[in-house]
Design an enzyme around this catalytic site. Structure first.
Site, short mmCIF file in Angstrom:
data_model
loop_
_atom_site.label_atom_id
_atom_site.label_comp_id
_atom_site.label_asym_id
_atom_site.label_seq_id
_atom_site.Cartn_x
_atom_site.Cartn_y
_atom_site.Cartn_z
N GLY A 325 62.57 -8.21 73.15
CA GLY A 325 63.13 -7.08 72.44
C GLY A 325 64.19 -6.37 73.28
CB SER A 326 65.36 -2.87 73.19
OG SER A 326 65.58 -2.93 71.81
CB THR A 327 62.50 -4.96 77.69
OG1 THR A 327 62.19 -6.27 77.21
CG2 THR A 327 61.48 -3.98 77.15
#
Lengths: 650, 378
Positions: A325-327
Site C-alpha cells: 500500500g502507501s507505505t
C-alpha cells in the site's frame, strides 16, 4: 556239553560279570573324558570367544539425552527452558488391566479424556516393556496422592525428568517455536547419532532453525539388559555435550507491548534495530500455546488449530504477504529523485482522478475531491495517489523494479527463522514468465501506490524501513545475538551481517524523503500525526492500507470502511523509524482489517517505539483533547484497484 | 599265636564304626554322602539358576527329602523281596503305560501323565525301576551267558515298554528305559557280537527311524548338527548354553555372577540346562568336581554290584549304576552340544522332575543289596 549249558554256572557268571564291570567302568571313564575334552575346548580354548558373546548378549549401549540449550531474550528473560517435571509413566507389560488401572488412576490424578486418548495411541506404538508417559506435569499434590496409593498400581511409576517449557506462554511463540515428538520423516533427514536418546526435535521457529546448536550431542551409557531388552543396571556412563544457550535480540517487553497494542486485531508487528539488524520484536497474532505441542498435542486440538480461519499457527510476520500500500510511497519518491524523474520541488496537481492516454479508465486518488497542487513532501505527508501515479509512469516498471530490488523487496531477508516468504516485486520478466502476458502501463500505476501485484511480508516492510533509516546502509535481520556454552559460560557473539549499501547519487535525496516522512508524523494534516504528535522523539513514518475488496469501475466512491463488515475492511499498515536523525528502531505494523493505517496501525507503532526508546508507553489514545483543529482523524484508505480492462486476470 | 585270631579272643566286641551304624539302617554311608553332597551342590546352583528363588530351592529340598525317605524305605526290603515282586511290578507298570496312552493327559503335545483324580504321575518313572528289576530277575533264573531264546525274550521284555514310552512321545525316557534293560542284559553276558550287531542295526535303521520321528524331534537333531543355523529358533537353546559354558572359563564367574541365566538368555536354566549355569559360574574346575562326584557315585554303585551275592543283585546294581551315568552323560552331552537336545534332567541337580524320587528309590535298592549281605557267603 549242552546239558552243562542249561544249568547255571555261578562261578562263570561271576567271572563274566567282573569283566563286564571292568569294561563298563572303562566305558564310563572314556565318556567322562569325552565330556572333559569338550568342556576344555569350550571353557579354555574358546573361552575368549564365548566371553565376548556373553557380553554382547547382556550389554547395551544406550544414549544419554543432552540437556537442551535455553533461549533468552536480550535482557536475560527466559523464553524457553527445561523444567523438572514429575512424569506419570505406565509400563504396559506390567499392567494387568490397562482400562481398569486408568479408571482407578483418574480418581487420584487429573486425567483428561484427550490425555487418555493420546496415551493409548502411544502405548500402541512403543515396546511393551517401555514406560509410556501418561501425564508429564504432575503437581506435588498429585505426586503425594499417588505415592500413598502406589501399592495399588503395579507398573505405574512417577519419574522426575526434564521437559521443555515456555515461561512466557504464547508470547513470542512464533519466534521461539516449540519442540515436539520426532516423526518418522524427520528421522530420515537428521543424523541418527545425534538423536540417540532424544524423543523431541525443534519444530518451528528458533527451536527449529537453531536445532543443531540447542540440541547438543548425546552421551552414552552402557547398561546391562536381559534377554527381553529390559535395562537392569548401568555399567558405564559418559555425559553428553549439552546444547548451547541462545541469547536472542528480542526484547520481551517490547514484544509484549506490541502484542497488547494489537489488542483484538489480528496482524503482525516487526521491530528491527537498523544499526545491526537485530530483531527487537516479531509478533504474529493470533498466537498459540507452544506448551500444547511439547506435551504431545492430541489430534483433535491440532485439527482445530489448523482449521481455525484465523490461522494461529501461521507466522504472519514472515509468511503473510500483503500489498504494501502507501507505505511504499517514500521509496517511490526516492526512486524518482534518484532517476531525476522528480525533484523535491516537483509539483503535481491532484484533481481526484486521472486517465492514461488512449484509455478510458480512471485512476482515482483516495481523496475523492483531490489534494490540489502538492510537492513531493506534501504528497508523502498526505499520501496523495495521483502524485505517485505520475511518478510511477515517469519511472516505468523497469526502473521501479531495479530500485526496489536493491532494498530487498521480492526476496527473502534470510532471517534466521524457517519458512520465510519473499513477497513479490513484479517486473516485465516476471509477468511474462508467470502470467504469460506483457506488462501493461496501468499496472505500473498500481505498483506506484503499493497495490497490484506487489506484496511484501511485514518483516520485509520493517527491513526496508530500517534501510531507509540507515540511508541505504543496513544489516541482514537476525534474532540470535549470541551463543553461550552452558558449562564454561563462554559466549560467542553473532556478528551482524552488513548488506551492500544502496548507493544513491545524492545523499540529500535520503534526507528529503526522510524529512517528508517526519511530516507524516509531526506535521498537522500528516496521516500519522494523531498517533505521534506528542512523541518525545522524532519519528519518520508512513501509513498505508491494503485493500481486501476491490472497487468496481462504476463505483465512483469507495464505501466508508466503517460501513463494511469487519472481515472486508482494509488491512491497516504503518512503517516508521526513530529517532529520525540517528535511528535506533524501525517498525512495521499490519493490523488486519484495521481499516485506516494512520489511526489503527500508527498507534501500535507508537507504543512499540515508546516501550523501546522510553521504557514505558506514553501514548494516550485520542480522547478528551481534540487532536487537531480539523477534528478529522487523518485517514488514507487507498484507492481500491478496479479490474483493469487490459488485464484478463487479477 | 596267630594274630588273625586276636579279635576272636578279644574279650570285647569291636566298637561299631559310623559305617556300621548306617549299615544297621540298611544305608550305605559312602553312597549316602555322595548323593546328599551332589544334591546339596544342586540346591546351591538352583538358587542361582532360578534367579534367587528361595521357594524353588525349598520345594526342591522337600523333593530331595521325600526321595531320601523313599530311598531309606527301599533299602529296608531285601533283595529277595525285590526279585519276587519284579515280574508283578513290571506287569503293572506296563499296564499303566498302556492306560497312559489311552487315557493320559495331553501336555505340550505329549501324553505322559496318568491322572487318577487323587494322584497324578508318570508311569514311565515306574518303568525306569521295573525294567532293570524284571530283566535281572528273569536272567537270574536262566543259565548265563544267555541263550538265543533268552536273549530274544529279554529283548521283547525291553522293547514293549520302550516302545510304549517312545510313542507318548518321550524319547529321552524311552532311551533310559532301553538303557536300563540293555545294561542288565549286558551284565548278564550278552555276546559282544550282539552288542556290535545291535549298534550296526540301529545305524542301518537310522534313515527309516528318521522318517518316523516327530517334527520337533527331527528339528532337534538338525539343530544339534548345526545350532548356529537357526540362532533365534531351535538353535537358541544350544547356542546360549555354549555361550554360558564357554564364558565361564577355567574358574567361572563366581556363584550368582553368571549373566546368561540371570538375564534370561539361557532358557530352561533351572531345569534341563542347569549344568550350563553351573559351568558358567564355577568354571571348568567346578565342572570337574561335579563330574568327579557323579563318577564316584557310579563307581560306588559298580563296587556294590561287584560285591553283590547273586546274579539278580549284580545285574540290578550294575544296570542301575550305568543308567545313572547315562543320565549324566546325556544331560551334559546335550548341554555342551555333543548330543541333540532331549529332555533329560541332570540327576540330583535339575529342578523338579519326578525322576528324583524314582532315582533315589533305585539307590535304595542298591543300598539294600549292599546292606543285606548274608554272612556265610564270600
Amino acid at each position: 556239553m549242552s546239558r552243562h549249558d542249561k544249568i547255571k554256572d555261578l562261578y562263570r557268571e561271576k567271572q563274566t560279570f567282573a569283566s563286564r564291570t571292568l569294561v563298563a567302568a572303562i566305558a564310563c571313564l572314556s565318556m567322562a573324558a569325552l565330556l572333559t575334552f569338550r568342556l576344555v575346548d569350550l571353557q579354555v580354548l574358546q573361552q575368549t570367544y564365548y566371553a565376548t558373546r556373553a557380553d554382547q548378549n547382556r550389554m547395551r549401549l544406550s544414549a544419554v539425552a543432552p540437556v537442551r540449550g535455553l533461549i533468552y531474550d536480550r535482557s536475560g528473560a527466559v523464553l524457553a527452558q527445561n523444567t523438572p517435571a514429575f512424569v506419570l509413566e505406565v509400563v504396559p507389560e506390567q499392567v494387568k488391566n490397562l482400562s481398569d488401572t486408568l479408571e482407578r488412576l483418574s480418581k487420584i490424578v487429573r486425567l483428561e479424556p484427550n490425555e487418555i486418548a493420546r496415551f493409548r495411541d502411544r502405548v500402541r506404538k512403543s515396546p511393551r516393556y517401555r514406560g509410556v508417559p501418561l501425564r508429564t506435569n504432575l503437581s506435588l499434590e498429585e505426586v503425594a496422592r499417588f505415592e500413598v496409593n502406589r501399592y495399588d498400581f503395579d507398573g505405574v511409576d512417577v519419574t522426575a525428568g526434564l521437559t521443555r517449557s515456555y515461561p512466557l506462554g504464547g508470547t513470542a511463540a512464533h519466534v521461539v517455536g516449540y519442540v515436539g515428538g520426532i516423526t518418522e520423516d524427520e528421522y530420515k533427514t537428521v543424523a541418527e547419532a545425534s538423536y540417540r536418546g532424544l524423543s523431541q526435535i525443534g519444530k518451528v521457529g528458533i527451536e527449529k532453525s537453531h536445532e543443531n546448536e540447542l540440541r547438543g550431542e548425546p552421551g552414552a551409557k552402557v547398561i546391562e539388559a536381559n534377554a527381553y531388552g529390559r535395562p537392569l543396571r548401568e555399567l558405564d556412563y559418559q555425559q553428553g555435550t549439552p546444547g548451547r544457550n541462545l541469547v536472542l535480540s528480542l526484547d520481551a517487553k517490547v514484544q509484549m507491548a506490541a502484542e497488547q497494542a494489537l489488542g483484538e486485531l489480528d496482524g503482525a508487528v516487526v521491530a528491527i534495530d537498523p544499526r545491526n539488524g537485530e530483531v527487537i520484536a516479531l509478533v504474529s497474532k493470533p498466537g498459540f500455546n507452544p506448551q500444547l505441542f511439547v506435551e504431545g498435542i492430541d489430534s483433535k486440538t491440532y485439527k482445530a488449530l489448523l482449521a481455525d480461519p484465523k490461522r494461529p499457527l501461521y507466522n504472519r510476520a514472515l509468511q503473510g504477504t500483503y500489498p504494501p500500500g502507501s507505505t511504499i510511497k517514500p521509496f517511490m519518491a526516492l526512486a524518482g529523485l534518484e532517476s531525476d524523474v522528480i525533484d523535491p520541488n516537483h509539483r503535481e496537481f491532484c484533481g481526484g482522478s486521472m486517465q492514461l492516454p488512449n484509455s478510458s479508465r480512471y485512476f482515482r486518488c483516495w481523496r475523492r475531491h483531490g489534494h490540489g497542487s502538492l510537492d513531493m513532501s506534501e504528497a508523502i505527508k498526505r499520501s496523495c495517489d495521483i502524485y505517485f501515479y505520475q511518478t510511477a509512469i515517469s519511472l516505468g516498471i523497469d526502473r521501479i523494479h531495479t530500485f526496489l530490488d536493491e532494498f530487498g523487496m521480492g526476496r527473502q531477508t534470510e532471517i534466521d527463522l524457517p519458512l520465510e516468504r519473499g513477497g513479490l516485486l513484479p517486473s516485465r520478466e516476471w509477468k511474462r514468465r508467470v502470467r504469460k502476458e506483457n506488462w501493461y502501463p496501468g499496472e505500473t500505476l498500481n505498483v506506484g501506490i503499493g497495490q497490484g501485484y506487489m506484496t511484501a511480508t511485514p518483516l520485509q516492510l520493517a527491513q526496508i524501513s530500517a534501510r531507509m533509516a540507515m540511508r541505504g546502509g543496513g544489516f541482514k535481520p537476525h534474532l540470535v545475538r549470541a551463543l553461550q556454552d552452558p558449562i564454561t559460560g563462554a559466549t560467542e557473539t553473532v556478528e551482524p551481517e552488513l548488506l551492500p549499501t544502496i548507493e544513491n547519487r545524492r545523499k540529500a535525496d535520503w534526507e528529503s524523503v526522510i524529512n517528508a516522512m517526519q511530516e507524516v508524523t509531526h506535521a498537522e494534516g500528516g496521516t500519522g500525526f494523531g498517533a505521534f504528535k506528542d512523541a518525545g522523539y522524532r519519528v519518520a513514518g508512513k501509513s498505508g492500507s491494503a485493500q481486501v475488496i476491490g472497487l468496481k469501475q462504476d463505483e465512483k466512491v469507495a464505501p466508508t470502511q466503517e460501513s463494511l463488515a469487519l472481515h472486508l475492511r482494509d488491512h491497516a499498515l504503518f512503517i516508521a523509524f526513530a529517532p529520525a536523525e540517528a535511528p535506533q528502531i524501525a517498525v512495521a505494523v499490519i493490523a488486519e482489517h484495521g481499516a485506516h493505517g494512520g489511526s489503527a496501525a500508527g498507534p501500535i507503532a507508537r507504543q512499540v517505539m515508546d516501550q523501546y526508546l522510553l521504557g514505558e508507553i506514553r501514548y494516550r489514545p485520542p480522547g478528551s483533547p481534540p487532536p487537531n483543529a480539523m477534528g478529522v482523524t487523518p485517514v488514507d484508505p487507498e484507492m481500491p484497484l478496479p479490474p483493469t480492462e487490459e488485464s484478463t486476470d487479477g | 599265636m596267630n594274630p588273625l585270631l586276636t579279635p576272636l579272643t578279644s574279650s570285647r566286641p569291636p566298637e561299631p564304626s559310623l559305617s556300621d551304624w548306617f549299615g544297621r539302617l540298611h544305608l550305605d554311608l559312602w553312597m549316602l554322602v555322595l548323593l546328599v553332597g551332589t544334591a546339596c551342590v544342586g540346591l546351591v546352583v538352583l538358587y542361582s539358576a532360578s534367579g534367587h528363588s528361595m521357594p524353588q530351592v525349598v520345594s526342591q529340598a522337600e523333593r530331595l527329602l521325600l526321595g531320601l525317605g523313599m530311598m531309606t524305605l527301599a533299602a529296608q526290603a531285601t533283595p529277595e523281596m525285590y526279585r519276587a515282586i519284579a515280574p508283578w511290578f513290571y506287569g503293572v507298570s506296563t499296564v499303566l503305560l498302556v492306560l497312559t496312552l489311552l487315557l493320559g493327559d495331553h501336555a505340550k503335545g505329549a501324553q505322559r501323565w496318568l491322572d487318577f483324580g487323587f494322584i497324578r504321575f508318570q508311569p514311565a518313572e515306574f518303568m525306569k525301576l521295573a525294567m532293570p528289576l524284571a530283566v535281572a530277575s528273569y536272567l537270574h533264573g536262566q543259565p548265563l551267558p544267555p541263550s538265543f531264546k533268552t536273549i530274544l525274550s529279554t529283548l521283547a521284555m525291553i522293547a514293549v515298554p520302550t516302545g510304549l514310552v517312545a510313542v507318548q512321545p518321550d524319547l529321552g525316557t524311552s532311551m533310559l528305559i532301553l538303557a536300563a534293560g540293555g545294561f542288565a542284559l549286558y551284565f548278564g553276558g550278552l555276546g559282544y557280537r550282539w552288542i556290535f550287531g545291535a549298534i550296526g542295526a540301529v545305524a542301518a535303521a537310522a534313515p527309516v527311524l528318521w522318517t518316523r520321528l516327530h517334527d520337533y524331534q527331527r528339528q532337534r537333531v538338525l539343530t544339534f548338527l548345526d545350532p548356529e543355523s537357526d540362532p533365534l529358533g531351535t538353535g537358541y537353546h544350544i547356542t546360549q548354553s555354549k555361550i554360558a559354558i564357554g564364558s565361564g572359563g577355567l574358574f567361572g564367574k563366581g556363584w550368582l555372577n553368571g549373566t546368561q541365566a540371570k538375564l534370561d538368555f539361557l532358557p530352561e536354566s533351572h531345569t534341563d540346562f542347569i549344568f550350563a549355569v553351573y559351568s558358567e559360574e564355577l568354571g571348568l574346575m567346578g565342572v570337574m568336581f561335579l563330574l568327579g562326584l557323579y563318577l564316584a557315585i557310579v563307581g560306588r554303585g559298580l563296587y556294590i554290584a561287584f560285591r553283590a551275592q547273586d546274579t539278580f543283585q549284580r545285574l540290578l546294581a550294575g544296570a542301575l549304576s550305568l543308567t545313572f551315568f547315562v543320565y549324566v552323560f546325556i544331560n551334559m552331552g546335550m548341554v555342551i552340544g555333543l548330543l541333540p537336545v532331549v529332555g533329560v534332567p541332570l540327576p540330583l541337580v535339575s529342578y523338579g522332575g519326578t525322576s528324583m524320587v524314582s532315582m533315589l528309590a533305585g539307590f535304595g535298592m542298591l543300598m539294600s543289596i549292599q546292606t543285606h549281605r548274608k554272612l556265610l557267603a564270600s
